[in-house]
Scaffold this motif. Structure first.
Motif, PDB file in Angstrom:
ATOM      1  N   GLY A 399       0.276   5.761  -2.139  1.00  0.00           N
ATOM      2  CA  GLY A 399       1.723   5.633  -1.958  1.00  0.00           C
ATOM      3  C   GLY A 399       2.539   6.286  -3.057  1.00  0.00           C
ATOM      4  N   MET A 400       1.952   7.215  -3.816  1.00  0.00           N
ATOM      5  CA  MET A 400       2.664   7.878  -4.907  1.00  0.00           C
ATOM      6  C   MET A 400       3.446   9.077  -4.397  1.00  0.00           C
ATOM      7  N   ASP A 401       4.566   9.369  -5.056  1.00  0.00           N
ATOM      8  CA  ASP A 401       5.332  10.570  -4.713  1.00  0.00           C
ATOM      9  C   ASP A 401       4.603  11.824  -5.174  1.00  0.00           C
ATOM     10  N   ALA A 402       3.930  11.740  -6.293  1.00  0.00           N
ATOM     11  CA  ALA A 402       3.182  12.875  -6.833  1.00  0.00           C
ATOM     12  C   ALA A 402       2.088  12.337  -7.751  1.00  0.00           C
ATOM     13  N   LEU A 403       1.075  13.151  -7.984  1.00  0.00           N
ATOM     14  CA  LEU A 403       0.016  12.743  -8.908  1.00  0.00           C
ATOM     15  C   LEU A 403       0.579  12.626 -10.326  1.00  0.00           C
ATOM     16  N   PRO A 404       0.184  11.625 -11.070  1.00  0.00           N
ATOM     17  CA  PRO A 404       0.611  11.518 -12.466  1.00  0.00           C
ATOM     18  C   PRO A 404      -0.200  12.489 -13.321  1.00  0.00           C
ATOM     19  N   ASN A 405       0.135  12.584 -14.596  1.00  0.00           N
ATOM     20  CA  ASN A 405      -0.742  13.315 -15.522  1.00  0.00           C
ATOM     21  C   ASN A 405      -2.100  12.622 -15.561  1.00  0.00           C
ATOM     22  N   ILE A 406      -3.150  13.416 -15.441  1.00  0.00           N
ATOM     23  CA  ILE A 406      -4.500  12.870 -15.407  1.00  0.00           C
ATOM     24  C   ILE A 406      -5.314  13.501 -16.527  1.00  0.00           C
ATOM     25  N   ASP A 407      -5.723  12.702 -17.475  1.00  0.00           N
ATOM     26  CA  ASP A 407      -6.552  13.163 -18.585  1.00  0.00           C
ATOM     27  C   ASP A 407      -8.014  13.010 -18.181  1.00  0.00           C
ATOM     28  N   CYS A 408      -8.703  14.131 -17.993  1.00  0.00           N
ATOM     29  CA  CYS A 408     -10.097  14.098 -17.552  1.00  0.00           C
ATOM     30  C   CYS A 408     -11.077  14.159 -18.710  1.00  0.00           C
ATOM     31  N   GLY A 409     -10.569  14.182 -19.938  1.00  0.00           N
ATOM     32  CA  GLY A 409     -11.431  14.219 -21.108  1.00  0.00           C
ATOM     33  C   GLY A 409     -11.812  15.633 -21.514  1.00  0.00           C
ATOM     34  N   ASN A 410     -12.200  15.798 -22.763  1.00  0.00           N
ATOM     35  CA  ASN A 410     -12.635  17.084 -23.303  1.00  0.00           C
ATOM     36  C   ASN A 410     -11.587  18.184 -23.121  1.00  0.00           C
ATOM     37  N   ASP A 424     -10.400  19.357 -11.622  1.00  0.00           N
ATOM     38  CA  ASP A 424     -10.417  19.269 -10.167  1.00  0.00           C
ATOM     39  C   ASP A 424     -10.091  17.839  -9.747  1.00  0.00           C
ATOM     40  N   VAL A 425      -8.941  17.631  -9.094  1.00  0.00           N
ATOM     41  CA  VAL A 425      -8.508  16.290  -8.733  1.00  0.00           C
ATOM     42  C   VAL A 425      -8.510  16.078  -7.216  1.00  0.00           C
ATOM     43  N   THR A 426      -9.317  16.863  -6.494  1.00  0.00           N
ATOM     44  CA  THR A 426      -9.369  16.698  -5.036  1.00  0.00           C
ATOM     45  C   THR A 426      -9.879  15.316  -4.634  1.00  0.00           C
ATOM     46  N   SER A 427     -10.618  14.666  -5.504  1.00  0.00           N
ATOM     47  CA  SER A 427     -11.108  13.315  -5.186  1.00  0.00           C
ATOM     48  C   SER A 427      -9.975  12.291  -5.140  1.00  0.00           C
ATOM     49  N   TYR A 428      -8.785  12.672  -5.606  1.00  0.00           N
ATOM     50  CA  TYR A 428      -7.636  11.767  -5.603  1.00  0.00           C
ATOM     51  C   TYR A 428      -6.605  12.159  -4.554  1.00  0.00           C
ATOM     52  N   ALA A 429      -7.047  12.828  -3.508  1.00  0.00           N
ATOM     53  CA  ALA A 429      -6.115  13.308  -2.475  1.00  0.00           C
ATOM     54  C   ALA A 429      -5.330  12.178  -1.829  1.00  0.00           C
ATOM     55  N   GLY A 430      -5.921  10.995  -1.743  1.00  0.00           N
ATOM     56  CA  GLY A 430      -5.239   9.879  -1.108  1.00  0.00           C
ATOM     57  C   GLY A 430      -4.117   9.284  -1.932  1.00  0.00           C
ATOM     58  N   ALA A 431      -3.987   9.691  -3.187  1.00  0.00           N
ATOM     59  CA  ALA A 431      -2.977   9.093  -4.074  1.00  0.00           C
ATOM     60  C   ALA A 431      -1.564   9.276  -3.541  1.00  0.00           C
ATOM     61  N   THR A 432      -1.292  10.406  -2.894  1.00  0.00           N
ATOM     62  CA  THR A 432       0.065  10.703  -2.433  1.00  0.00           C
ATOM     63  C   THR A 432       0.251  10.406  -0.948  1.00  0.00           C
ATOM     64  N   GLU A 433      -0.695   9.725  -0.339  1.00  0.00           N
ATOM     65  CA  GLU A 433      -0.542   9.316   1.057  1.00  0.00           C
ATOM     66  C   GLU A 433       0.114   7.945   1.125  1.00  0.00           C
ATOM     67  N   SER A 434       0.902   7.737   2.177  1.00  0.00           N
ATOM     68  CA  SER A 434       1.633   6.475   2.337  1.00  0.00           C
ATOM     69  C   SER A 434       1.393   5.906   3.729  1.00  0.00           C
ATOM     70  N   PRO A 435       1.608   4.574   3.892  1.00  0.00           N
ATOM     71  CA  PRO A 435       1.944   3.589   2.851  1.00  0.00           C
ATOM     72  C   PRO A 435       0.725   3.234   2.003  1.00  0.00           C
ATOM     73  N   ALA A 436       0.968   2.704   0.824  1.00  0.00           N
ATOM     74  CA  ALA A 436      -0.130   2.354  -0.070  1.00  0.00           C
ATOM     75  C   ALA A 436      -1.036   1.316   0.578  1.00  0.00           C
ATOM     76  N   SER A 437      -2.331   1.481   0.395  1.00  0.00           N
ATOM     77  CA  SER A 437      -3.300   0.539   0.949  1.00  0.00           C
ATOM     78  C   SER A 437      -3.170  -0.824   0.280  1.00  0.00           C
ATOM     79  N   THR A 438      -3.355  -1.867   1.060  1.00  0.00           N
ATOM     80  CA  THR A 438      -3.375  -3.210   0.494  1.00  0.00           C
ATOM     81  C   THR A 438      -4.733  -3.470  -0.145  1.00  0.00           C
ATOM     82  N   ALA A 439      -4.806  -4.528  -0.950  1.00  0.00           N
ATOM     83  CA  ALA A 439      -6.079  -4.888  -1.581  1.00  0.00           C
ATOM     84  C   ALA A 439      -7.136  -5.182  -0.531  1.00  0.00           C
TER      85      ALA A 439
END
Length: 478
Positions: A399-410, A424-439
């Protein structure tokens, strides 16, 4: 079709210099035993891990962290996590490498089952092969350092979920510990566990160790109560998930007419009344041979030296105190609470096949290809943090508008302009999809075990002398 089994929710213990109220230790099924390794058992002292010659970068050994009034070192080099805790006399100074004069060490030891028939002996529960996978995060993201490991017990890990190849009886086991950094007013709710789920599938799952008697997942609306944690505190939790086609003959509906396993590690849990987790507590570096420097404080204020505890003294709800007279270091305090959570879980095998392609999952792309993260897109410690392992796909919608800054280390991260190299942040593609998933939605994504706490029960905790041994290695060995 969905499959149903049982689980025991996390055990938690804490080390808190400020003597904050104890938080809930949840221990698998009924009982935890600390096997006490003392100077009377071994002549040789344990090594402070940073002085053992292990290279932290190649041996999964954490650095010497100094948070609040606590020094913590952890190592998971192909074995259960070894944790060493000392009093920090250097404040927040991180450059000091001098070993403390006093510390305690602890590490998972074993799992055993106590039979209903008193004439039978307690049975150790092992596996055909011993293996541990470890994980850690927090060095570059979040407000806590986290260290975890997972393994399994039973007749086999499970080639399939059903039929002739299904595991007959087993338990998936996950351990996680947290150490808050220099952040005040921090609270901790859900804990994140890396667990094996059979058929080569693995998940990062949320689990709540903070439920009180009367709480269930349903009546708490799948929300975990939060507890305060302070710099210098240390928390660990444990999750055990029982599974198998013939694990409990008392429930005939879930005990089909399969061929019984010929494995020496097969167990019918209907024949046992307690599952016991044993942890080794090493106090060889506390005090000296003549000083009684370790004691238990009960809630009514009564204190009992370790040497005066019996094998049947229940120390649930107590505080353990360790101090080395003359060391110049203050006491170390560890606390237990009174309860553990238990319940059941369901899995949808069709959803597993849809997500992973087959059971067992093919690890052609490495182990991470068969791991899914069901903890959501929140910040650590509420979720496994983005950047913690970019190769693992996060499930659900953020449910995010955009991906935040992501520190991947090194030096790598997203967006690339903010870091020295791309991540490579393709594994987080669902971050900007809505509505946000419930627990509740996250809990079942990718066929993951949906954990349902149905009861919170009293736990029993005991301290018993270790049998001793000889030939302690000069440094930890995998």
């Amino acid at each position: 079709a969905p499959t149903r089994s049982s689980f025991t929710m996390p055990s938690r213990s804490s080390r808190d210099r400020e003597r904050a109220p104890a938080v809930s230790p949840r221990v698998p099924v009924a009982m935890v035993v600390f096997s006490l390794l003392s100077r009377s058992a071994l002549a040789a002292e344990s090594k402070w891990i940073p002085d053992s010659g292990l290279d932290p970068s190649s041996n999964a050994c954490a650095n010497d962290y100094k948070f609040g009034t606590t020094r913590i070192v952890q190592c998971a080099s192909g074995v259960p996590t070894t944790t060493q805790i000392a009093y920090n006399t250097y404040g927040r100074e991180s450059s000091v490498t001098t070993a403390p004069k006093s510390w305690v060490s602890f590490q998972d030891h074993s799992v055993s089952l106590v039979p209903i028939n008193a004439s039978e002996s307690t049975s150790g529960w092992f596996a055909p092969q011993t293996g541990f996978s470890s994980t850690n995060w927090g060095g570059n993201v979040g407000d806590l350092m986290a260290q975890g490991h997972m393994t399994w017990y039973g007749d086999k890990d499970g080639d399939g979920q059903q039929g002739t190849n299904a595991v007959r009886s087993g338990m998936s086991y996950g351990y996680i510990s947290y150490t808050p950094k220099q952040v005040e007013n921090l609270t901790l709710g859900e804990n994140q566990f890396l667990v094996s789920a059979g058929g080569n599938t693995m998940y990062y799952l949320n689990g709540c160790p903070n439920y009180a008697p009367g709480n269930t997942s349903a009546n708490m609306n799948y929300t975990c109560p939060r507890v305060p944690v302070k710099p210098g505190s240390y928390k660990f939790s444990i999750m055990g998930m029982l599974f198998g086609s013939m694990i409990n003959s008392a429930h005939s509906a879930s005990y089909p007419n399969y061929t019984e396993s010929s494995s020496a590690h097969y167990r019918d849990l209907a024949q046992y009344k307690s599952l016991v987790l044993t942890t080794t507590l090493d106090v060889t570096n506390v005090g000296n041979a003549s000083a009684k420097s370790a004691w238990v404080e009960f809630r009514n204020g009564t204190t009992v030296n370790f040497t005066d505890l019996t094998n049947t003294t229940d120390i649930a709800g107590t505080s353990l105190h360790f101090v080395s007279p003359g060391s110049g270091e203050d006491e170390i305090i560890m606390k237990f609470s009174d309860y553990y959570s238990t319940g059941n879980y369901t899995r949808d095998t069709a959803a597993i096949v849809t997500e992973f392609g087959a059971i067992p999952c093919e690890m052609s792309g490495g182990m991470d290809a068969c791991v899914r993260d069901n903890t959501g897109f929140g910040n650590s410690p509420d979720s496994f943090p983005m950047g913690g392992n970019v190769a693992v796909k996060k499930m659900g919608k953020g449910g995010m508008d955009a991906l935040p800054n992501i520190d991947c280390g090194n030096g790598a991260g997203y967006p690339t302009a903010s870091y020295s190299s791309a991540c490579d942040v393709t594994s987080y593609a669902g971050a900007t999809e809505s509505p946000a998933s419930t627990a509740e939605e996250l809990a079942v994504a990718a066929g993951a075990p949906k954990l349902e706490v149905t009861e919170v029960r009293p736990v029993r905790v005991y301290m018993r002398p270790h049998g001793g041994g000889s030939g302690r290695p000069p440094r930890p060995a995998a």
